[in-house]
Design an enzyme around this catalytic site. Structure first.
Site, PDB file in Angstrom:
ATOM      1  N   LYS A 234       1.143  -0.224  15.219  1.00 41.83           N
ATOM      2  CA  LYS A 234       2.779  -0.332  15.637  1.00 41.83           C
ATOM      3  C   LYS A 234       3.001  -1.268  16.298  1.00 41.83           C
ATOM      4  CE  LYS A 234       4.258   3.080  13.580  1.00 41.83           C
ATOM      5  NZ  LYS A 234       4.239   2.384  12.176  1.00 41.83           N
TER       6      LYS A 234
ATOM      7  N   PRO B  93      -4.058   0.496  18.849  1.00 40.42           N
ATOM      8  CA  PRO B  93      -3.843   0.087  17.562  1.00 40.42           C
ATOM      9  C   PRO B  93      -3.834   1.180  16.297  1.00 40.42           C
ATOM     10  CG  PRO B  93      -5.823  -0.788  18.447  1.00 40.42           C
ATOM     11  CD  PRO B  93      -5.305  -0.014  19.490  1.00 40.42           C
TER      12      PRO B  93
ATOM     13  N   HIS C 118       0.604  -1.206   0.168  1.00 39.67           N
ATOM     14  CA  HIS C 118      -0.126  -0.100   0.010  1.00 39.67           C
ATOM     15  C   HIS C 118       0.855   1.225  -0.097  1.00 39.67           C
ATOM     16  CE1 HIS C 118      -4.252  -1.310   1.113  1.00 39.67           C
ATOM     17  NE2 HIS C 118      -3.444  -2.449   0.923  1.00 39.67           N
TER      18      HIS C 118
ATOM     19  N   TYR D 244       3.642   6.461  10.033  1.00 44.27           N
ATOM     20  CA  TYR D 244       2.971   5.261   9.719  1.00 44.27           C
ATOM     21  C   TYR D 244       3.867   4.248   9.213  1.00 44.27           C
ATOM     22  CZ  TYR D 244      -1.309   2.907   8.255  1.00 44.27           C
ATOM     23  OH  TYR D 244      -2.257   1.764   8.240  1.00 44.27           O
TER      24      TYR D 244
ATOM     25  N   TYR E 268      -9.556   5.421   7.355  1.00 39.11           N
ATOM     26  CA  TYR E 268      -9.450   5.619   8.948  1.00 39.11           C
ATOM     27  C   TYR E 268     -10.439   6.796   8.861  1.00 39.11           C
ATOM     28  CZ  TYR E 268      -5.165   3.574   9.862  1.00 39.11           C
ATOM     29  OH  TYR E 268      -4.037   2.619  10.038  1.00 39.11           O
TER      30      TYR E 268
HETATM   31  P1  FAD Z   1       1.296 -11.958  21.430  1.00 40.90           P
HETATM   32  O1  FAD Z   1       1.025 -12.107  19.962  1.00 40.90           O
HETATM   33  O2  FAD Z   1       0.543 -11.627  22.506  1.00 40.90           O
HETATM   34  O3  FAD Z   1       1.939 -13.217  21.807  1.00 40.90           O
HETATM   35  C1  FAD Z   1       2.381 -13.863  23.029  1.00 40.90           C
HETATM   36  C2  FAD Z   1       2.283 -15.359  23.252  1.00 40.90           C
HETATM   37  O4  FAD Z   1       2.357 -15.546  24.312  1.00 40.90           O
HETATM   38  C3  FAD Z   1       0.770 -15.729  22.972  1.00 40.90           C
HETATM   39  O5  FAD Z   1       0.808 -16.524  21.899  1.00 40.90           O
HETATM   40  C4  FAD Z   1       0.379 -16.141  24.342  1.00 40.90           C
HETATM   41  O6  FAD Z   1      -0.605 -17.322  24.047  1.00 40.90           O
HETATM   42  C5  FAD Z   1       1.631 -16.704  24.938  1.00 40.90           C
HETATM   43  N1  FAD Z   1       1.527 -16.635  26.262  1.00 40.90           N
HETATM   44  C6  FAD Z   1       0.846 -15.717  27.019  1.00 40.90           C
HETATM   45  N2  FAD Z   1       1.045 -16.172  28.449  1.00 40.90           N
HETATM   46  C7  FAD Z   1       1.701 -17.108  28.520  1.00 40.90           C
HETATM   47  C8  FAD Z   1       2.106 -18.132  29.634  1.00 40.90           C
HETATM   48  N3  FAD Z   1       2.167 -17.991  30.893  1.00 40.90           N
HETATM   49  N4  FAD Z   1       2.945 -19.216  29.059  1.00 40.90           N
HETATM   50  C9  FAD Z   1       3.167 -19.260  27.590  1.00 40.90           C
HETATM   51  N5  FAD Z   1       2.576 -18.695  26.736  1.00 40.90           N
HETATM   52  C10 FAD Z   1       2.075 -17.594  27.162  1.00 40.90           C
HETATM   53  N6  FAD Z   1       0.323  -4.189  15.398  1.00 40.90           N
HETATM   54  C11 FAD Z   1       0.679  -3.711  14.165  1.00 40.90           C
HETATM   55  O7  FAD Z   1       1.842  -3.648  14.187  1.00 40.90           O
HETATM   56  N7  FAD Z   1      -0.180  -3.520  13.302  1.00 40.90           N
HETATM   57  C12 FAD Z   1      -1.456  -3.552  13.349  1.00 40.90           C
HETATM   58  O8  FAD Z   1      -2.183  -3.506  12.128  1.00 40.90           O
HETATM   59  C13 FAD Z   1      -1.855  -3.890  14.452  1.00 40.90           C
HETATM   60  N8  FAD Z   1      -3.394  -4.128  14.668  1.00 40.90           N
HETATM   61  C14 FAD Z   1      -3.981  -4.742  15.829  1.00 40.90           C
HETATM   62  C15 FAD Z   1      -5.337  -5.001  16.171  1.00 40.90           C
HETATM   63  C16 FAD Z   1      -5.764  -5.623  16.985  1.00 40.90           C
HETATM   64  C17 FAD Z   1      -7.198  -5.781  17.329  1.00 40.90           C
HETATM   65  C18 FAD Z   1      -4.920  -5.999  18.004  1.00 40.90           C
HETATM   66  C19 FAD Z   1      -5.364  -6.799  19.315  1.00 40.90           C
HETATM   67  C20 FAD Z   1      -3.849  -5.743  18.069  1.00 40.90           C
HETATM   68  C21 FAD Z   1      -2.995  -5.080  17.005  1.00 40.90           C
HETATM   69  N9  FAD Z   1      -1.831  -5.124  16.774  1.00 40.90           N
HETATM   70  C22 FAD Z   1      -1.061  -4.459  15.832  1.00 40.90           C
HETATM   71  C23 FAD Z   1      -0.625  -5.404  17.799  1.00 40.90           C
HETATM   72  C24 FAD Z   1      -0.139  -6.541  17.515  1.00 40.90           C
HETATM   73  O9  FAD Z   1      -1.115  -7.541  17.330  1.00 40.90           O
HETATM   74  C25 FAD Z   1       0.707  -7.060  18.840  1.00 40.90           C
HETATM   75  O10 FAD Z   1       1.626  -5.901  19.276  1.00 40.90           O
HETATM   76  C26 FAD Z   1       1.466  -8.379  18.574  1.00 40.90           C
HETATM   77  O11 FAD Z   1       0.555  -9.433  18.839  1.00 40.90           O
HETATM   78  C27 FAD Z   1       2.762  -8.568  19.443  1.00 40.90           C
HETATM   79  O12 FAD Z   1       3.290  -9.717  19.424  1.00 40.90           O
HETATM   80  P2  FAD Z   1       3.950 -10.472  20.788  1.00 40.90           P
HETATM   81  O13 FAD Z   1       4.424 -11.582  19.953  1.00 40.90           O
HETATM   82  O14 FAD Z   1       4.663  -9.510  21.444  1.00 40.90           O
HETATM   83  O15 FAD Z   1       2.646 -11.138  21.691  1.00 40.90           O
HETATM   84  C1  DHB Z   2      -5.385  -3.001  10.645  1.00 40.58           C
HETATM   85  C2  DHB Z   2      -5.042  -2.681  12.125  1.00 40.58           C
HETATM   86  C3  DHB Z   2      -4.850  -1.710  12.653  1.00 40.58           C
HETATM   87  O1  DHB Z   2      -4.500  -1.574  13.918  1.00 40.58           O
HETATM   88  C4  DHB Z   2      -4.508  -0.516  11.754  1.00 40.58           C
HETATM   89  O2  DHB Z   2      -4.144   0.654  12.207  1.00 40.58           O
HETATM   90  C5  DHB Z   2      -4.475  -0.776  10.466  1.00 40.58           C
HETATM   91  C6  DHB Z   2      -4.946  -1.894   9.749  1.00 40.58           C
HETATM   92  C7  DHB Z   2      -5.729  -4.380  10.217  1.00 40.58           C
HETATM   93  O3  DHB Z   2      -5.736  -5.442  10.906  1.00 40.58           O
HETATM   94  O4  DHB Z   2      -5.842  -4.445   9.035  1.00 40.58           O
END
Ligand code: FAD
Ligand code: DHB
Length: 385
Positions: free
Chosen positions: A292, A288, A72, A380, A196
């Site tokens: 990031k 979100p 994009h 962004y 957005y």
């Molecule tokens: P997580 O993905 O949370 O992984 C942690 C893992 O640890 C999980 O699998 C969990 O089950 C496991 N765990 C937890 N506790 C334990 C335990 N006690 N023992 C063993 N395992 C455990 N980010 C972006 O960059 N761009 C986006 O567009 C964006 N959109 C988002 C939209 C939504 C709706 C949400 C909820 C988040 C969004 N994010 C976005 C954020 C992004 O999803 C998270 O920042 C990302 O998942 C972080 O990755 P992580 O591996 O640190 O944590």
């Molecule tokens: C998506 C998630 C976001 O948080 C965002 O700012 C843009 C797109 C997505 O899940 O596609």
């Protein structure tokens, strides 16, 4: 049982760290409490910065991402009855983002780990951390794993951060007075680019996953539940908040997933204690709106990989000691940008007319001044890695 790096959590941070360490000849074991099926289906982020794409490609896990990811070169800000394009190609030439679902990244990483003989254990119970000051080890389901270092990649609700003794870490937090209802639907996107949309009814975001699957988010009250949002209500509200410009019609379809996410900013300082290093959501959360969170997790893991490589190849703890400082600058930039995007686009019930006019003036500025739009665009697409 012994490994060099014990990794808690098979999200993007834990899996990528395990894979990058493997490429440097460093052993790790990943302990995940959920099933493989669960983590591969968990629908979350979708926007990958160039640095994230490059990291995945360089690590040899980018083939499907390059094939199926959607590049994009701009996004639309929609408000006041008109759409305004933030044109990356003009404002930040040569830089763009790629839309590719987080669970696809997770699937690709799990496949790569298993293919390389990696030790990733799912449905592991009662992970606990011990000996963080000098001789760390993990216990789980009656087993013991001795490690040189522990990486806490277990997300915001994990066990790593709470295992640090009280008073050692500082926490900085902001809760927002709303949540996001995220929706995945089997329908072709109604727009080529992300929208957005700011309206008096609240914020809405139109994103996508593929030519046949769309992703949407709605600003909802902080205590909202999916039961309160039957499919018909979701489509009515999305239409009310997105069909605000002449000629735009939202195509509806079958909703295949929905969930509510609270909105908060949160930072842990420092992101380390003794032999424990926190990465990704275990250390910090962003609202979100700036897309990031996943990108920050990947950035942390890159820094941690370099530091661990130096440690295991030379015995020097120099880079490890500086891990937190090396990450926090980017973390705070992302906190600020995510707060800025959130306040720019959401409806705050506490706002008075003065506040609403300030918000309108702010969006007018971002869409009419190249300097202001560049601020949005360069954050962004992501600052250089
Ligand atoms: P997580 O993905 O949370 O992984 C942690 C893992 O640890 C999980 O699998 C969990 O089950 C496991 N765990 C937890 N506790 C334990 C335990 N006690 N023992 C063993 N395992 C455990 N980010 C972006 O960059 N761009 C986006 O567009 C964006 N959109 C988002 C939209 C939504 C709706 C949400 C909820 C988040 C969004 N994010 C976005 C954020 C992004 O999803 C998270 O920042 C990302 O998942 C972080 O990755 P992580 O591996 O640190 O944590
Ligand atoms: C998506 C998630 C976001 O948080 C965002 O700012 C843009 C797109 C997505 O899940 O596609």
């Amino acid at each position: 049982m012994r490994t060099q790096v014990g990794i808690i959590g098979a999200g993007p941070a834990g899996l990528l760290l395990s894979h990058l360490l493997h490429l440097r000849g460093i052993s790790s074991v990943v302990l995940e409490k959920r099933s493989r099926d669960y983590v591969e289906r968990r629908v979350r982020a979708g926007v990958l910065e160039q640095g994230t794409v490059d990291t995945l490609v360089e690590a040899g896990v980018g083939a499907r991402l390059l094939r199926e990811g959607l590049p994009h070169h701009g996004i639309e800000l929609r408000y006041g009855g008109a759409g305004h394009r933030i044109a990356f190609e003009k404002l930040v030439p040569g830089r763009s983002i790629t839309v590719y679902g987080q669970q696809e990244v997770v699937k690709d990483l799990i496949a790569a780990r298993l293919e390389a003989g990696g030790d990733v254990r799912f449905e592991v119970e009662d992970v606990a951390l011990h000996g963080l000051e000098a001789e760390p080890y993990l216990t789980f389901g009656g087993e013991r794993l001795d490690c040189d270092v522990i990486a806490g990649c277990d997300g915001f609700h994990g066990v790593s951060r709470p295992s640090v003794p009280d008073g050692v870490l500082s926490f900085f937090e902001r809760d927002y007075p709303f949540a996001w209802l995220g929706v995945l639907a089997e329908v072709a996107p109604s727009s080529e680019e992300l929208i957005y949309s700011q309206t008096e009814r609240g914020f809405a975001l139109h994103s996508m996953r593929s030519p046949t699957v769309s992703r949407f988010y709605l600003q909802v009250p902080p205590d909202a539940t999916t039961e309160e949002w039957p499919d018909e209500r979701i489509w009515d509200e999305l239409k009310a908040r997105l069909e605000t410009v002449p000629g735009f019609t939202l195509t509806t379809g079958r909703i295949i997933e929905k969930g509510v996410t609270p909105m908060r900013g949160f930072v842990t300082e420092p992101m380390q204690y003794g032999r424990l290093y926190l990465a990704g959501d275990a250390a910090h959360i962003v609202p979100p709106t700036g897309a990031k969170g996943l990108n920050l997790a990947v950035a942390d893991v890159r820094v941690l990989t370099e530091a661990l490589d130096r440690f295991f190849s030379t015995g020097s703890t120099g880079l490890l000691d500086g891990y937190s400082d090396a990450c926090l600058k980017r973390v705070w930039r992302a906190q600020h940008f995510s707060w800025w995007m959130t306040t720019l686009l959401h409806t705050f019930d506490s706002d008075d007319d003065y506040g609403r006019r300030l918000q309108r003036s702010h969006i007018d500025y971002v869409t009419s001044s190249d300097a202001a739009a560049t601020t949005l665009a360069e954050n962004y697409v992501g600052l250089p890695w």
